[in-house]
Design an enzyme around this catalytic site. Structure first.
Site, short mmCIF file in Angstrom:
data_model
loop_
_atom_site.label_atom_id
_atom_site.label_comp_id
_atom_site.label_asym_id
_atom_site.label_seq_id
_atom_site.Cartn_x
_atom_site.Cartn_y
_atom_site.Cartn_z
CG HIS A 179 -13.38 3.60 3.09
ND1 HIS A 179 -13.92 4.18 4.26
CD2 HIS A 179 -12.21 4.17 3.65
CE1 HIS A 179 -13.19 5.38 4.58
NE2 HIS A 179 -12.40 5.08 4.19
CD GLU A 196 -9.33 -0.92 4.14
OE1 GLU A 196 -9.58 -0.58 3.10
OE2 GLU A 196 -8.67 -0.28 5.42
CG ASN A 251 -1.90 1.02 1.10
OD1 ASN A 251 -1.65 1.88 0.18
ND2 ASN A 251 -2.71 0.80 1.83
NE ARG A 273 -6.03 1.78 -0.16
CZ ARG A 273 -6.28 3.03 0.14
NH1 ARG A 273 -4.89 3.40 1.18
NH2 ARG A 273 -7.63 3.96 0.58
NE ARG A 278 -10.48 12.28 4.63
CZ ARG A 278 -10.91 10.95 4.22
NH1 ARG A 278 -11.51 10.62 2.72
NH2 ARG A 278 -9.35 10.26 4.62
#
Ligand code: AMP
Length: 395
Positions: free
Chosen positions: A178, A382, A8, A89, A239
């Protein structure tokens, strides 16, 4: 004893995990960071050891050299656990990539081409893939996209009601993110409940520093709260999530703020941080408990938004079999879980306070036996999902 290496990559760092291809054990994990700075840093973890090194790491290619040194010096040996593929990823796959994809030169060009939509992420992912290909030139490399799981959404869910020609030309639509996590936890919930995934209607609340919610019908994403970018939807650490788009026009007119500052304002200085001065949910909860008004309001806005989406997705799905909480906040905060679902007993959603407060790890049910909707906590993974999807491509 074959394995899969999962990578990743960020712009100045990458994380990796070596996962056993047969029994899915985590054989090693590590982080190479501060790439390009005068002093870089690398960590390498195996089940019985932890190592750290500080040294100059000029670029990602050098970073993979540092990783290979760590495997040689601290194990496990890549000879005894040879990787059969590298899974990467990749944040944005646009509308082009709807499944894990073997990286070819053309695929790499396409991922680079999507950088307009994810300028912080896709170029870094490409850099990681190129460096990993130099380190493992013989192996197949597979790209696993954050957006891919949501490619099953229907046009009414992914289309924004703006000028159609403009939207098409600039590829403006909802993509969702996601996806690897939403796919993993919805599948894990079905396995735990011993129910066929194809017959379950569920929604997943991925509440981490970034946060999104997905309605999953029969294992397919039918709606998700993030949009063109990971900014839309729920309130997050830094955010904003949803705001009236006219707020941005108003801000531009009133303060002459430019696009980069606006991006920074909404992505880095809003959310829990903008409301309360704290981005870590633990700090917000602590401050609210101590009577801090801004932290209390931040929590209430955060929960209001979650409940807004719970209502919307419940109606979109028509029936809900299970609700899954995952990621940092979702897995660890009994308070956020309880308050997200408070007062919904007459909708068949009943959280059991003792089960919710329990600190037992792994997948667990937190609803009462009488609750029509099963509420679960499922730790996300993940990297494991990327390893599985990588294996599904290379066989
Ligand atoms: P993630 O992005 O999935 O790593 O999640 C990070 C977020 O999880 C941070 O905002 C943390 O504050 C939050 N988090 C971790 N543990 C807890 C906890 N016990 N209670 C509330 N939030 C937590």
């Amino acid at each position: 004893m074959t394995s899969v290496l999962v990578v990743n990559s960020g712009s100045s760092s990458f994380k990796y995990q070596l996962i056993d291809a047969d029994d899915e054990r985590r054989l090693a994990s590590g982080l190479v960071e501060r790439i390009g700075e005068p002093t870089g840093h690398a960590t390498h973890d195996v089940p019985d050891g932890h190592w750290e090194r500080s040294l100059e790491i000029p670029d990602h290619t050098a970073g993979f050299g540092v990783m290979l040194d760590a495997f040689r010096e601290h194990g496990p040996s890549l000879e005894t656990h040879p990787p059969i593929a590298v899974g990467h990823r990749v944040v944005h796959g646009g509308a082009r990539f709807f499944e894990p994809t073997l990286v070819t030169p053309l695929v790499l060009i396409n991922i680079e081409d999507l950088s307009d939509l994810a300028p912080l992420h896709n170029p870094a992912n490409v850099e990681g893939i190129k460096a990993a290909k130099k380190a493992f030139p013989e192996l197949p490399h597979v790209a696993v996209f954050d957006t891919a799981f949501h490619q099953t959404m229907a046009p009414d869910a992914y289309t924004y009601a703006i000028d159609a020609e403009l939207a098409s030309r600039l590829r403006i639509r909802r993509y969702g993110f996601h996806g690897t996590s939403h796919k993993y936890v919805s599948g894990a919930a079905a396995r735990f409940l011993q129910r066929p995934l194809g017959e379950l209607k569920q929604f997943v609340l991925h509440l981490g520093n970034g946060a999104s919610m997905t309605a999953v019908d029969g294992g397919r994403s039918v709606d998700t709260s993030m949009g063109l970018t990971p900014l839309e939807g729920l309130v997050m650490g830094t955010r904003s999530g949803d705001v009236d788009p006219a707020v941005l026009i108003y801000l531009q007119r009133k303060t002459r703020i430019g696009p980069d500052d606006l991006d920074d304002l909404l992505n880095q200085r809003s959310g829990l941080l903008g409301l309360s001065g704290r981005k870590d949910m633990r700090d917000v909860i602590r401050a609210a408990d101590d009577g801090d008004e801004s932290a209390r309001l931040a929590l209430e806005v955060y929960l209001h938004r979650i409940r807004h989406y719970i209502g919307a997705y419940t109606f979109e799905l028509g029936r809900v079999d299970d609700i899954v909480f995952t990621a940092g906040v979702g897995e660890n905060s009994a308070e956020i879980r309880a308050r997200s679902l408070a007062g919904l007993e007459h909708h068949g959603i009943e959280v059991d306070p003792d089960r919710n407060d329990s600190r037992v790890g792994g997948v667990r049910v937190i609803s009462t036996d009488a609750s029509r909707v099963t509420v679960l906590v499922v730790p996300t993974d993940e990297e494991l999902e990327i390893a599985r999807q990588t294996l599904s491509v290379v066989g």
